[in-house]
Design a protein around this motif. Structure first.
Motif, PDB file in Angstrom:
ATOM      1  N   SER A 192       3.826   1.748  -4.847  1.00 13.68           N
ATOM      2  CA  SER A 192       2.736   2.701  -5.132  1.00 13.68           C
ATOM      3  C   SER A 192       2.024   2.330  -6.425  1.00 13.68           C
TER       4      SER A 192
ATOM      5  N   SER B 265      -5.837   4.418  -7.577  1.00 12.32           N
ATOM      6  CA  SER B 265      -7.050   4.889  -6.922  1.00 12.32           C
ATOM      7  C   SER B 265      -8.141   3.824  -7.039  1.00 12.32           C
TER       8      SER B 265
ATOM      9  N   ARG C  69      -6.236   2.472  -1.577  1.00 10.10           N
ATOM     10  CA  ARG C  69      -6.132   3.926  -1.736  1.00 10.10           C
ATOM     11  C   ARG C  69      -7.532   4.509  -1.863  1.00 10.10           C
TER      12      ARG C  69
ATOM     13  N   ALA D 135      -3.079   6.380   0.882  1.00 10.49           N
ATOM     14  CA  ALA D 135      -2.967   4.926   0.998  1.00 10.49           C
ATOM     15  C   ALA D 135      -3.227   4.517   2.443  1.00 10.49           C
TER      16      ALA D 135
END
Ligand code: FES
Ligand SMILES: [Fe+2]
Length: 340
Positions: free
Chosen positions: A44, A49, A66, A72
């Protein structure tokens, strides 16, 4: 967790073992298929973003990005015009722009703009993998519809202190053969110095996951009872109690080529109520050292393995069961034409 005594396994081989195919080299997946599992494709933390990255996946390549809603996405990497790698492009207003002729793909993966002025071809659509995110990992399911939930520790991530990382060393072997390591009780004792007893009669199977208790003696943690869960044929999660704290561990494997495997690892423990309590952080560091010890001890063996089920002995009952479990596990490859 209450201590409980697990019966010793029987000393004779029984229903788990059969003699077919003895000595033949085993590859679990054929040339054009992979197991239908949730695979870890990225951390992650690598996909903030507005970030677009590329990643190897199965026998091809995907983009991972994302959108502004925080979700995602994992999609085939190659542009439906002439095949440029979209990870070399840009993310603009949640749309993926190809680097070659600037075609744009919307948040459903459909081409919606051809700057030359032509109408977007109706079939110019990327393949979209079902995507989930948990425990610091972005997961893609190899299939049209997930067969089971993405791996979790049975509680929300927000209640946990989580340490997620990629195994720095890929292994040159089919991922399900690495997964089979969880069934290989002989090797735990001699390679890892870590005897494990499993009550084979109480292994439960539900929706493509296996659950069982294991009595484990590890140098790092002493004697513990572990709740182990195997998800699909690529992920193991372990819950145990150590030094008065709950410890969760995950090891998940992703095929990154026909005979190459990338591992992702997680350790987690409940978030300490007291901010000055550094015991949780120390436990996660200890768990990371332990997990990397195991994978480093296994890696040279897997890199050079010519896997076959040749002569199994009584101690291999669980291993024989694992081989049969993997053999009957569903396979899929819906993105095959578009990811390579
Ligand atoms: S190859 Fe992507 S727009 Fe031409
Ligand atoms: Fe191992």
């Amino acid at each position: 967790m209450t201590e409980e005594t697990l019966p010793k396994q029987a000393a004779t081989t029984t229903r788990f073992v059969d003699a077919r195919g003895r000595g033949t080299r085993i590859e679990f997946c054929g040339d054009d298929e992979f197991h239908a599992c949730w695979y870890p494709v990225a951390l992650s933390s690598e996909v903030g973003s507005g970030t677009l990255i590329g990643a190897p996946f199965l026998d091809g390549r995907v983009i991972v990005y994302r959108t502004s809603d925080g979700l995602a996405h994992v999609r085939s990497a190659y542009c439906r015009h002439l095949g440029a790698d979209l990870s070399m492009g840009r993310l603009l207003n949640d749309q993926v722009q190809c680097p070659f002729h600037f075609w744009r793909y919307d948040s459903a993966g459909s081409c919606i703009d051809v700057p030359a002025g032509d109408p977007p071809p109706p079939h110019a659509k990327l393949f979209s993998y079902p995507t989930a995110e948990s425990l610091g990992i972005i997961w893609a399911f190899n299939g049209d519809t997930p067969l089971h939930p993405a791996p979790h520790f049975g509680q929300g991530d927000e209640a946990l202190l989580i340490d997620t990382y990629r195994n720095p060393r890929q292994m040159q072997v089919e991922s399900s053969i690495v997964f089979l390591n969880s069934f290989d009780l002989q090797h735990f004792r001699v390679v890892h110095g870590m005897p494990i007893d499993v009550d084979l009669e109480r292994v439960s199977e539900h929706e493509h996951t296996l659950a069982y208790k294991a009595r484990v003696s590890a140098p790092e943690f002493g004697d513990v009872i572990q709740d182990r869960r195997l998800w699909g044929v690529n992920t193991v999660t372990i819950a145990s109690e150590t030094a008065g704290r709950r410890l969760y561990q995950l090891h998940s494997l992703c095929p990154v080529g026909r005979n190459a495997t990338q591992g992702f690892l997680v350790s987690a423990t409940p978030m300490p109520a007291d901010a000055t309590d550094d015991g949780a952080t120390r436990l996660l560091a200890q768990s990371r050292d332990y997990a990397l010890r195991l994978v480093n001890e296994d890696a040279p063996i897997f890199d050079t393995l010519s896997f076959r089920r040749d002569n199994l002995t009584a101690s291999d009952r669980f291993l024989a069961f694992g081989i049969q479990y993997i053999r009957r596990y569903p396979r899929a490859h819906p993105g095959r034409e578009l990811i390579r």
